[in-house]
Design a protein around this motif. Structure first.
Motif, PDB file in Angstrom:
ATOM      1  N   LEU A 122       3.654  10.084  -6.768  1.00 18.10           N
ATOM      2  CA  LEU A 122       4.480  10.575  -7.517  1.00 18.10           C
ATOM      3  C   LEU A 122       3.662  10.809  -8.504  1.00 18.10           C
ATOM      4  CD1 LEU A 122       7.697  10.716  -8.903  1.00 18.10           C
ATOM      5  CD2 LEU A 122       7.534   8.792  -9.600  1.00 18.10           C
ATOM      6  N   GLU A 123       3.240  10.380  -9.037  1.00 19.98           N
ATOM      7  CA  GLU A 123       2.116  10.969 -10.068  1.00 19.98           C
ATOM      8  C   GLU A 123       1.468  12.364  -9.757  1.00 19.98           C
ATOM      9  OE1 GLU A 123      -0.407   7.845 -11.123  1.00 19.98           O
ATOM     10  OE2 GLU A 123       0.496   6.428 -12.095  1.00 19.98           O
ATOM     11  N   LEU A 124       0.657  12.461  -9.056  1.00 19.39           N
ATOM     12  CA  LEU A 124       0.455  13.901  -8.070  1.00 19.39           C
ATOM     13  C   LEU A 124       1.573  15.098  -8.622  1.00 19.39           C
ATOM     14  CD1 LEU A 124      -1.820  12.629  -5.441  1.00 19.39           C
ATOM     15  CD2 LEU A 124      -2.349  13.687  -7.361  1.00 19.39           C
ATOM     16  N   ASN A 125       2.295  14.649  -7.640  1.00 18.41           N
ATOM     17  CA  ASN A 125       3.775  15.192  -8.726  1.00 18.41           C
ATOM     18  C   ASN A 125       3.859  15.586  -9.507  1.00 18.41           C
ATOM     19  OD1 ASN A 125       3.842  15.887  -5.365  1.00 18.41           O
ATOM     20  ND2 ASN A 125       5.572  14.474  -4.954  1.00 18.41           N
ATOM     21  N   GLU A 126       3.979  15.026 -10.555  1.00 18.19           N
ATOM     22  CA  GLU A 126       4.514  15.427 -12.065  1.00 18.19           C
ATOM     23  C   GLU A 126       2.883  15.783 -12.571  1.00 18.19           C
ATOM     24  OE1 GLU A 126       4.799  11.225 -13.292  1.00 18.19           O
ATOM     25  OE2 GLU A 126       6.973  11.376 -12.737  1.00 18.19           O
ATOM     26  N   ALA A 127       2.035  15.788 -11.825  1.00 21.82           N
ATOM     27  CA  ALA A 127       0.797  16.110 -12.704  1.00 21.82           C
ATOM     28  C   ALA A 127       0.747  18.175 -11.496  1.00 21.82           C
ATOM     29  CB  ALA A 127      -0.681  16.090 -12.097  1.00 21.82           C
ATOM     30  N   LEU A 128       1.653  18.311 -10.462  1.00 19.62           N
ATOM     31  CA  LEU A 128       1.625  18.931  -9.744  1.00 19.62           C
ATOM     32  C   LEU A 128       2.407  19.963 -10.052  1.00 19.62           C
ATOM     33  CD1 LEU A 128       0.313  20.768  -7.267  1.00 19.62           C
ATOM     34  CD2 LEU A 128       1.703  19.666  -6.215  1.00 19.62           C
ATOM     35  N   ASP A 129       3.536  19.714 -10.643  1.00 24.69           N
ATOM     36  CA  ASP A 129       4.742  20.644 -11.357  1.00 24.69           C
ATOM     37  C   ASP A 129       3.932  20.823 -12.828  1.00 24.69           C
ATOM     38  OD1 ASP A 129       5.943  19.670  -8.897  1.00 24.69           O
ATOM     39  OD2 ASP A 129       6.978  17.825 -10.569  1.00 24.69           O
ATOM     40  N   GLU A 130       2.993  20.406 -12.960  1.00 23.97           N
ATOM     41  CA  GLU A 130       2.863  20.981 -14.533  1.00 23.97           C
ATOM     42  C   GLU A 130       1.465  22.060 -14.285  1.00 23.97           C
ATOM     43  OE1 GLU A 130       3.373  19.959 -17.610  1.00 23.97           O
ATOM     44  OE2 GLU A 130       4.785  18.628 -17.117  1.00 23.97           O
ATOM     45  N   LYS A 131       1.026  21.926 -12.879  1.00 24.70           N
ATOM     46  CA  LYS A 131      -0.034  22.910 -12.545  1.00 24.70           C
ATOM     47  C   LYS A 131       0.538  24.183 -12.000  1.00 24.70           C
ATOM     48  CE  LYS A 131      -3.844  20.032 -11.248  1.00 24.70           C
ATOM     49  NZ  LYS A 131      -4.983  19.415 -10.613  1.00 24.70           N
ATOM     50  N   GLU A 164       0.712  -1.041   0.268  1.00 30.07           N
ATOM     51  CA  GLU A 164      -0.589  -0.240  -0.232  1.00 30.07           C
ATOM     52  C   GLU A 164       1.379   1.092  -0.027  1.00 30.07           C
ATOM     53  OE1 GLU A 164      -2.603  -0.274   3.397  1.00 30.07           O
ATOM     54  OE2 GLU A 164      -3.595  -2.173   2.198  1.00 30.07           O
ATOM     55  N   ARG A 165       2.337   1.294   1.260  1.00 31.88           N
ATOM     56  CA  ARG A 165       2.991   2.858   0.580  1.00 31.88           C
ATOM     57  C   ARG A 165       3.685   2.507  -0.383  1.00 31.88           C
ATOM     58  NH1 ARG A 165       8.385   2.156   4.275  1.00 31.88           N
ATOM     59  NH2 ARG A 165       9.275   1.697   2.312  1.00 31.88           N
ATOM     60  N   LYS A 166       4.114   1.245  -0.833  1.00 29.13           N
ATOM     61  CA  LYS A 166       4.266   1.602  -2.571  1.00 29.13           C
ATOM     62  C   LYS A 166       4.137   2.196  -3.054  1.00 29.13           C
ATOM     63  CE  LYS A 166       8.806   0.755  -2.324  1.00 29.13           C
ATOM     64  NZ  LYS A 166       9.641   1.268  -2.651  1.00 29.13           N
ATOM     65  N   ASP A 167       1.932   1.980  -3.197  1.00 28.68           N
ATOM     66  CA  ASP A 167       1.267   2.031  -4.340  1.00 28.68           C
ATOM     67  C   ASP A 167       0.668   3.599  -3.496  1.00 28.68           C
ATOM     68  OD1 ASP A 167       0.500  -0.483  -5.426  1.00 28.68           O
ATOM     69  OD2 ASP A 167      -0.406  -0.586  -4.024  1.00 28.68           O
ATOM     70  N   ALA A 168       1.163   4.257  -3.187  1.00 28.81           N
ATOM     71  CA  ALA A 168       0.978   5.611  -2.580  1.00 28.81           C
ATOM     72  C   ALA A 168       2.072   6.333  -2.759  1.00 28.81           C
ATOM     73  CB  ALA A 168       0.877   5.435  -0.755  1.00 28.81           C
ATOM     74  N   GLU A 169       3.495   6.103  -2.960  1.00 30.52           N
ATOM     75  CA  GLU A 169       4.075   6.809  -3.549  1.00 30.52           C
ATOM     76  C   GLU A 169       4.269   6.917  -4.559  1.00 30.52           C
ATOM     77  OE1 GLU A 169       8.013   4.248  -1.980  1.00 30.52           O
ATOM     78  OE2 GLU A 169       7.825   5.189   0.004  1.00 30.52           O
ATOM     79  N   LEU A 170       3.691   5.840  -5.784  1.00 32.97           N
ATOM     80  CA  LEU A 170       3.445   5.963  -6.988  1.00 32.97           C
ATOM     81  C   LEU A 170       2.594   7.128  -7.264  1.00 32.97           C
ATOM     82  CD1 LEU A 170       4.183   4.796  -9.393  1.00 32.97           C
ATOM     83  CD2 LEU A 170       2.737   3.147  -9.513  1.00 32.97           C
ATOM     84  N   LYS A 171       1.426   6.953  -6.774  1.00 30.43           N
ATOM     85  CA  LYS A 171       0.126   7.763  -6.521  1.00 30.43           C
ATOM     86  C   LYS A 171       1.195   9.448  -6.711  1.00 30.43           C
ATOM     87  CE  LYS A 171      -3.252   4.788  -6.249  1.00 30.43           C
ATOM     88  NZ  LYS A 171      -4.749   4.581  -5.788  1.00 30.43           N
TER      89      LYS A 171
END
Length: 563
Positions: free
Chosen positions: A318-327, A309-316
Motif C-alpha cells: 500500500l505504501e509502495l502504491n501510494e509512492a508509485l501514484d506520486e511517481k 507477514e502477509r499483512k505486513d506485505a500488504e501494508l508495504k
C-alpha cells in the motif's frame, strides 16, 4: 427335567399296581363264593387296562424324550456360535459342528485334543488365566481369543465360560467377532492416518464441542499458539486465545467466527486476532466448519494460519502504491511536457527542415534552366543527384513524422472483422498488380479486438512488402492466414519472393534497416518498424522467417475475441 419327573411317576404307579395285584392273588386262595371270584376278575381286568394305558404313556414319553434329544442335538450342532466343553487342563471333551469348523478339523478328531493347539501364542496365556477364573467359581467369565487353522486366516472369537455342576469341566461359547475386530483395526488405521495428516498440515487445526471447548488440536496449532496439548484440550477456545480484540478490548464469543458456525450451522471464514500463551497476538485467516452427526451439529472444526507477514506485505505494498501514484503523477507530468516538446520538435521538422529542402530543389531547377545550354552532361548529372537527394530527404522526413504519429496515436479498442479488413487491403493494391501474375491464397481469419485502423496499417505494410519483394518472380504466391501459438492468435503473410538472410532477422523491424539496394527494390526501410510499433502497443509480438531467393514469412500476434 420334566421328562425325568414324569418317568418317575409312571414307575411308581406301576409298582403300586403290581403290589395290589399280588395282594389279590394271595386272597384268591381263601375265596369261597363265585361272586367274589367275579369281582376279583373284574378288578384284575381294570388293573390290566390301567397297566396298558401306563405302558402307552411310557412309549409316548420315550418318543418325546428321543425327539427332544434330537432337537437338542440339532440346536447344539447347528447353533450360530461354537459350543465346547473343556476340562480343567484345557482338553476338549465335547464340541458342536460350528466349533469344529472354527478350528478347521473334523469333529471326530478333536475329542480330547488340547484346545491350546488351536490358539495363537498370545491367546494361550489368555486362556490359562481365563480357565483359572472359570474353575474358581460359578460366575460367568469372558475373554477374547485368536484361533489359528491351516485352512484359513486367524479367527477372532469372544469366549464366555461357566463351570459345570460337577466342577470337573466348564461350558464355553465362542462367538466369531472377526469382522468386528477387522473393522475396528481398519478404523484405527484410518484414525491414525487422519492424525498423521492433521499433524503434517501446515496450518493450525482444532476441534470444539457445542460449548466451545477444545476436543482435539494438531501440532501446528500448538506451535502457533504456544500452548501445550494439555493446556488446550478440554479448555474453552475463546477464553484460551481469543479473549480480546487486537485493540485490547474484550468481546463476547457471540461475535466470534469460531462460535458463529455453531450458532448458524453454516461454514464461516474471515480474519480474526488470536493471542499466544506469552501474551503476544497475531492476525489469522480463519475458516470454521460444522461437525455433523445424523444432521445434528455436535461441534466445529477450525483451521487457521498466521497472516502477519502477509499483512505486513500488504501494508508495504500500500505504501509502495501510494509512492508509485506520486511517481506516476510526476512522470505523467513529465510525459505531458515531453509530448509538448515532441510536438514542437515535430512542427520544427515539418516546417523548418522542409523549407531548406524546398529551396534546394527550387534553386537546382532554376540553375538547370538558366545554365541549360552552357552545362555539360556531367554537370546536369550532378544537378539531378542533388535534386533527387533533396527529394529523398523529404521522404525520410515524412516517414519519421508518420512513425512519430503512430507511436503517439491513441489506441481505440473494439471488435473488427479480420477477413473484411484483409480483403480491403488486397483490393487497395489491385492497381499496382495489374499486368503481374500474383496468386493470393487467403484463409479464413478469426475476428479480433484492437484498433482497426492501426491494424490496417500492419496489413498494408506486410502485404505491400510481399507484393514488392516478389516483383522479379514470373509467378508470385502470397499466402495470408492465422494459427494458434501458445494461446494467442498468430497471423502471417508468406511470399515466394527474394527472401532474406536469417542472420539479420533481429534487425528487420528497426528504423531505416534495409537488406536490399534501392535500385533493386524501392523503399526507405520504415514500414516494418511501424508494424512492430503497432503490434507491440496491442500487446503482441512480431517475428520473421526467410531464406534467400526462397521467400519470407512475417508473423504478428493479437488477442483474439474468443480469448
Amino acid at each position: 427335567m420334566k421328562l425325568t419327573t414324569k418317568k418317575t411317576e409312571q414307575l411308581n404307579l406301576r409298582n403300586r399296581a403290581e403290589e395290589v395285584l399280588n395282594k389279590k392273588v394271595q386272597k384268591t386262595s381263601v375265596l369261597q363264593s363265585e361272586a367274589e371270584m367275579l369281582k376279583l376278575i373284574f378288578e384284575l381286568e381294570v388293573h390290566q387296562t390301567e397297566l396298558q394305558l401306563q405302558n402307552e404313556e411310557l412309549v409316548l414319553a420315550k418318543e418325546a424324550e428321543r425327539e427332544a434329544a434330537n432337537n437338542y442335538r440339532e440346536l447344539y450342532d447347528f447353533a450360530p456360535v461354537g459350543y465346547l466343553t473343556l476340562s480343567q487342563d484345557g482338553r476338549i471333551q465335547k464340541l458342536n459342528l460350528k466349533c469344529a469348523r472354527m478350528l478347521g478339523k473334523d469333529r471326530g478328531l478333536l475329542n480330547n485334543s488340547n484346545f491350546n493347539f488351536f490358539l495363537s501364542d498370545s491367546s494361550r496365556k489368555t486362556l490359562k488365566e481365563f480357565l483359572l477364573l472359570v474353575f474358581s467359581g460359578l460366575a460367568k467369565e469372558s475373554c477374547q481369543l485368536d484361533l489359528i487353522s491351516e485352512s484359513s486366516s486367524p479367527i477372532h472369537v469372544q469366549a464366555e465360560g461357566i463351570l459345570s455342576e460337577n466342577t470337573r469341566e466348564c461350558f464355553i461359547t465362542l462367538t466369531d467377532i472377526t469382522d468386528n475386530v477387522n473393522a475396528a483395526r481398519t478404523l484405527d488405521l484410518i484414525n491414525r492416518k487422519l492424525e498423521s495428516i492433521l499433524e503434517a498440515a501446515d496450518e493450525g487445526i482444532l476441534g470444539i464441542d457445542m460449548s466451545g471447548n477444545i476436543i482435539f488440536v494438531n501440532r501446528k496449532a500448538l506451535e502457533l499458539l504456544g500452548f501445550s496439548h494439555e493446556e488446550l484440550i478440554g479448555h474453552n477456545a475463546h477464553k484460551s486465545f481469543q479473549h480480546h480484540r487486537q485493540d485490547g478490548k474484550a468481546y463476547s464469543p457471540l461475535h466470534s467466527l469460531i462460535m458463529e458456525v455453531i450458532y448458524s450451522g453454516h461454514p464461516q471464514s474471515g480474519e480474526e486476532y488470536f493471542w499466544r500463551k506469552d501474551g503476544t497476538g497475531f492476525q489469522v485467516d480463519l475458516s470454521s466448519f460444522p461437525l455433523m452427526n445424523n444432521e445434528k451439529i455436535e461441534g466445529a472444526v477450525i483451521t487457521f494460519r498466521d497472516i502477519t507477514e502477509r499483512k505486513d506485505a500488504e501494508l508495504k505494498l500500500l505504501e509502495l502504491n501510494e509512492a508509485l501514484d506520486e511517481k506516476v503523477k510526476e512522470r505523467t507530468s513529465q510525459l505531458v511536457t515531453s509530448n509538448k516538446q515532441m510536438e514542437s520538435f515535430t512542427y520544427s521538422i515539418s516546417h523548418d527542415l522542409r523549407a531548406p529542402l524546398r529551396h534546394i530543389v527550387g534553386f537546382i531547377s532554376l540553375l538547370k534552366e538558366m545554365q541549360m545550354e552552357s552545362m555539360s552532361d556531367e554537370e546536369h548529372k550532378y544537378m539531378d543527384i542533388i535534386g533527387n537527394a533533396a527529394q529523398e530527404m523529404g521522404q525520410l522526413i515524412d516517414a519519421l513524422l508518420s512513425f512519430s504519429r503512430l507511436n503517439r496515436a491513441e489506441v481505440h479498442i473494439h471488435k473488427f472483422n479480420s477477413n473484411k479488413l484483409v480483403k480491403e487491403v488486397v483490393e487497395f493494391f489491385e492497381p499496382e498488380t495489374i499486368g503481374r501474375n500474383i496468386e493470393f491464397r487467403i484463409s479464413e481469419l478469426p475476428s479480433m479486438i484492437g484498433d482497426e485502423q492501426l491494424i490496417k496499417q500492419v496489413w498494408l505494410n506486410l502485404i505491400s512488402n510481399a507484393i514488392k519483394y516478389t516483383g522479379k518472380k514470373d509467378s508470385a504466391i502470397i499466402e495470408i492466414g492465422s494459427k494458434q501459438n501458445q494461446g494467442k492468435t498468430e497471423f502471417f503473410v508468406r511470399d515466394n519472393g527474394c527472401g532474406f538472410d536469417m542472420r539479420y532477422a533481429d534487425k528487420l523491424f528497426g528504423v531505416f534497416h534495409r537488406f536490399h539496394r534501392v535500385t533493386d527494390y524501392e523503399g526507405i526501410g520504415i514500414g516494418l518498424a511501424n508494424v512492430k510499433s503497432i503490434v507491440t502497443r496491442h500487446g503482441g509480438e512480431c517475428r520473421a522467417e526467410g531464406k534467400l531467393d526462397e521467400g519470407a514469412t512475417f508473423y504478428f500476434t493479437l488477442t483474439s475475441l474468443e480469448s
